[in-house]
Scaffold this motif. Structure first.
Motif, short mmCIF file in Angstrom:
data_model
loop_
_atom_site.label_atom_id
_atom_site.label_comp_id
_atom_site.label_asym_id
_atom_site.label_seq_id
_atom_site.Cartn_x
_atom_site.Cartn_y
_atom_site.Cartn_z
N GLU A 126 38.45 46.76 39.08
CA GLU A 126 39.33 45.65 39.47
C GLU A 126 39.56 44.67 38.34
OE1 GLU A 126 37.41 45.11 43.71
OE2 GLU A 126 39.01 43.67 43.40
N THR A 127 38.52 44.47 37.52
CA THR A 127 38.65 43.57 36.37
C THR A 127 39.87 43.94 35.53
OG1 THR A 127 36.27 43.50 36.29
CG2 THR A 127 37.40 42.62 34.39
N LEU A 128 40.20 45.23 35.53
CA LEU A 128 41.27 45.71 34.66
C LEU A 128 42.63 45.70 35.35
CD1 LEU A 128 39.16 48.64 33.21
CD2 LEU A 128 39.52 46.39 32.18
N GLY A 129 42.69 45.11 36.55
CA GLY A 129 43.98 44.97 37.22
C GLY A 129 44.49 46.30 37.78
N PRO A 130 45.81 46.37 38.05
CA PRO A 130 46.38 47.58 38.66
C PRO A 130 46.07 48.84 37.86
CG PRO A 130 47.98 45.79 38.71
CD PRO A 130 46.80 45.29 37.92
N GLY A 132 46.60 51.09 47.16
CA GLY A 132 46.31 51.68 45.85
C GLY A 132 46.77 50.81 44.70
N PRO A 133 46.89 51.40 43.50
CA PRO A 133 47.26 50.62 42.32
C PRO A 133 48.54 49.82 42.51
CG PRO A 133 46.57 52.83 41.69
CD PRO A 133 46.62 52.81 43.18
N ALA A 134 49.52 50.37 43.23
CA ALA A 134 50.76 49.63 43.47
C ALA A 134 50.47 48.38 44.30
CB ALA A 134 51.77 50.52 44.18
N GLY A 135 49.51 48.50 45.21
CA GLY A 135 49.13 47.35 46.03
C GLY A 135 48.50 46.27 45.18
N MET A 136 47.67 46.69 44.21
CA MET A 136 47.04 45.70 43.35
C MET A 136 48.06 45.04 42.43
SD MET A 136 44.09 45.45 44.50
CE MET A 136 43.20 44.46 43.29
N ALA A 137 49.07 45.79 42.02
CA ALA A 137 50.16 45.18 41.24
C ALA A 137 50.88 44.15 42.11
CB ALA A 137 51.12 46.26 40.73
N ALA A 138 51.08 44.49 43.39
CA ALA A 138 51.72 43.55 44.31
C ALA A 138 50.86 42.30 44.47
CB ALA A 138 51.95 44.22 45.67
N PHE A 139 49.54 42.50 44.55
CA PHE A 139 48.62 41.37 44.68
C PHE A 139 48.81 40.40 43.51
CE2 PHE A 139 44.54 39.31 43.85
CZ PHE A 139 44.25 38.78 45.10
N ASP A 140 48.81 40.95 42.29
CA ASP A 140 48.99 40.12 41.10
C ASP A 140 50.31 39.35 41.14
OD1 ASP A 140 46.61 40.99 40.17
OD2 ASP A 140 47.41 42.11 38.45
N GLN A 141 51.35 40.09 41.55
CA GLN A 141 52.69 39.51 41.59
C GLN A 141 52.72 38.35 42.61
OE1 GLN A 141 55.44 42.78 42.25
NE2 GLN A 141 57.13 41.32 42.58
N GLU A 155 35.40 37.48 36.35
CA GLU A 155 36.38 37.73 35.31
C GLU A 155 37.70 38.19 35.91
OE1 GLU A 155 35.86 40.77 32.03
OE2 GLU A 155 33.94 39.68 32.01
N ALA A 156 37.60 39.09 36.89
CA ALA A 156 38.80 39.68 37.46
C ALA A 156 39.67 38.64 38.17
CB ALA A 156 38.44 40.79 38.44
N TYR A 157 39.03 37.67 38.80
CA TYR A 157 39.82 36.79 39.67
C TYR A 157 39.89 35.33 39.23
CZ TYR A 157 40.24 40.81 42.54
OH TYR A 157 40.55 42.07 42.96
N LEU A 158 38.84 34.83 38.57
CA LEU A 158 38.79 33.38 38.35
C LEU A 158 38.85 32.97 36.89
CD1 LEU A 158 35.97 32.47 40.92
CD2 LEU A 158 38.43 32.33 41.25
N ASP A 194 43.03 33.54 30.69
CA ASP A 194 44.01 32.50 30.37
C ASP A 194 44.76 32.05 31.62
OD1 ASP A 194 43.33 32.54 27.75
OD2 ASP A 194 44.86 34.01 27.17
N LEU A 195 45.06 32.99 32.49
CA LEU A 195 45.82 32.67 33.69
C LEU A 195 45.14 33.37 34.86
CD1 LEU A 195 48.43 31.03 34.04
CD2 LEU A 195 49.63 33.21 34.28
N PRO A 196 44.10 32.72 35.41
CA PRO A 196 43.34 33.38 36.48
C PRO A 196 44.27 33.70 37.65
CG PRO A 196 42.29 31.31 35.81
CD PRO A 196 43.64 31.33 35.18
N ARG A 197 43.99 34.85 38.29
CA ARG A 197 44.80 35.22 39.45
C ARG A 197 44.67 34.20 40.56
NH1 ARG A 197 42.45 41.30 39.61
NH2 ARG A 197 43.86 42.24 38.10
#
Lengths: 286, 286
Positions: free
Chosen positions: A68-72, B71-80, B110-113, B116-119
């Motif tokens: 997860e640290t590495l994103g999608p 899946g990975p597309a969902g995590m990309a959506a999460f970031d977006q 690291e992954a979330y908080l 430079d620009l925490p999710r």
């Protein structure tokens, strides 16, 4: 018509007998510790580890946090590694340490344990939200032959919560252990082991013996050997319910064995996994 | 030199005052409940919700499980969706319900908080692994002004673990509440509220009052209003430590308001969020 699905425990037991191994290799891809030339390619690093340990381990346990640290892209790597490990004949235990309720727990189940080709065969689960949070996983165990490992007594200190003394004099984690036994009681396979297992830190040898007594049918997943200081020889009690009744998890000491031994990381990981497998089998007394 | 970062609590309090709102909208993208034409595009559905609720809510709380399912597309959506919500001036509380130790907990931080620009600005955390598992988040609170919400008394039953009676006569969750107060004691902002908050189910009004007493400086995140049956008028005690000392979380009742009211899902979500915001502010007594 009900589908005759092999239970997680029976499937695992068959692999344990076949490979004469109770080793689970955790996959903790920490970019800072990997060989420099692979730092950009976590999936390749992990697939290399899978190749190296497949003859020696019965399962791999990819730790979701590191992906997860590495994103999608990390999650895509996670999927790739899980699929690769399944093809290599390994069981996959996704380490997510989740604890959610209702529709959220069902979403996790769907994400990891269900569908035509589930990513994982089993999942680690946090018990703090109680039976309701475990229900969807029990359903997945019934329908799809999935397994879970409930965090009972973790390898860290954790004493401020897990060792709190209850009114009846037991520590909190004993209560959780008895819940695990209860939750898994009607999910026992032909070999006498349940789809509901327990994580018990190998760093607490006495707790391992108590845990075996409190959860006679649970498969114990024992982290903490190696980097965290637990010793394999202290774990014999865990195996009292059969050769597949406990699994020893090693992560860093296998993943990064090359940092001690030098040489190719896969060769070093394979050698360390082979050594651990033999040591554990001998200590298990089977 | 120390960087002067505004604490999570102070930042939240400023938003609460500015918007006169203590509403957090959970983002639970359940494909089965979404408008048919958006089922292929979870990010678009959620960004529509963000637009609709941004004037009325102080934060959104995307539930990771629903994104991971995809899946990975969902995590990309999460970031977006997180980035979109931040740009809309909303705080982001990532609902992961994690509980891990050592390098794994650090990886989640690291992954979330961090970065430079925490999710997210804050994360939900499971307490079963004790103080050691919370340490990395406390460090992130100190360094980056992040916040956490520890699961203390959840909105589901959960009684088999959280209500177990301890030797001193208290239920387990009271012990966890006192740990939360302790963990957050040196992370209190100028407004008197700590970066270490607590999740307390709005479905247990008496527990909310007890929680306030046990954790006078914690921001309480109160789920369970609406779909789960909790009532806003029962929550006044939660707000005793100030207007920003409690947040009411509504997810399904806002996300899928259009299924009751008909019409456009964004309009329905916006109207329900506006209604809730007013109802909560009035009930809070500020």
């Amino acid at each position: 018509m009900a589908v005759a699905t092999q239970t997680f425990a029976d499937r695992l037991a068959a692999e344990v007998e076949r490979k004469r191994s109770q080793l689970v290799v955790g996959l903790d891809p920490n970019v800072d510790l990997m060989p420099v030339e692979l730092r950009g390619d976590v999936a390749r690093f992990c697939c290399g580890l899978v190749d190296a340990v497949a003859p020696h381990a019965v399962a791999v346990k990819p730790q979701l946090a590191f992906f997860e640290t590495l994103g999608p892209a990390g999650m895509a790597a996670f999927d790739q590694v899980c699929a690769y490990a399944r093809r290599a004949g390994l069981l996959v235990i996704a380490a997510g340490e989740r604890g959610d309720i209702g529709s959220t727990a069902r979403a996790y189940c769907e994400a990891y344990l269900e569908g035509d080709l589930p990513r994982a065969h089993a999942l680690t689960v946090n018990p703090y939200l109680g039976r309701e949070s475990v229900e969807p996983y029990l359903a997945a165990a019934r329908r799809h032959g999935a397994g879970i490992f409930v965090l009972v007594k973790t390898s860290n200190a954790g004493a401020d919560v897990q060792d709190v003394v209850l009114k009846d004099g037991r520590p909190m984690w004993h209560h959780v252990a008895s819940l695990v036994a209860e939750w898994g009681a009607d999910l026992v396979g032909d070999g006498g082991l349940s789809a509901v297992g327990a994580v018990v830190g190998a760093t607490h040898p006495r707790a391992v013996a108590d845990a075996r007594r409190l959860m006679p049918q649970a498969i114990m997943l024992l982290p903490g050997v190696g980097a965290q200081g637990g010793s394999v020889s202290d774990l014999v009690r865990a195996f009292q319910s059969g050769p597949a009744s406990a699994l020893v998890n090693a992560s860093r000491s296998v993943n990064y064995a090359y940092r001690e031994s030098g040489g190719d990381y896969r060769e070093a990981a394979g050698a360390e996994a082979a050594r651990l497998k033999r040591e554990i089998w001998a200590a298990s007394g089977w």
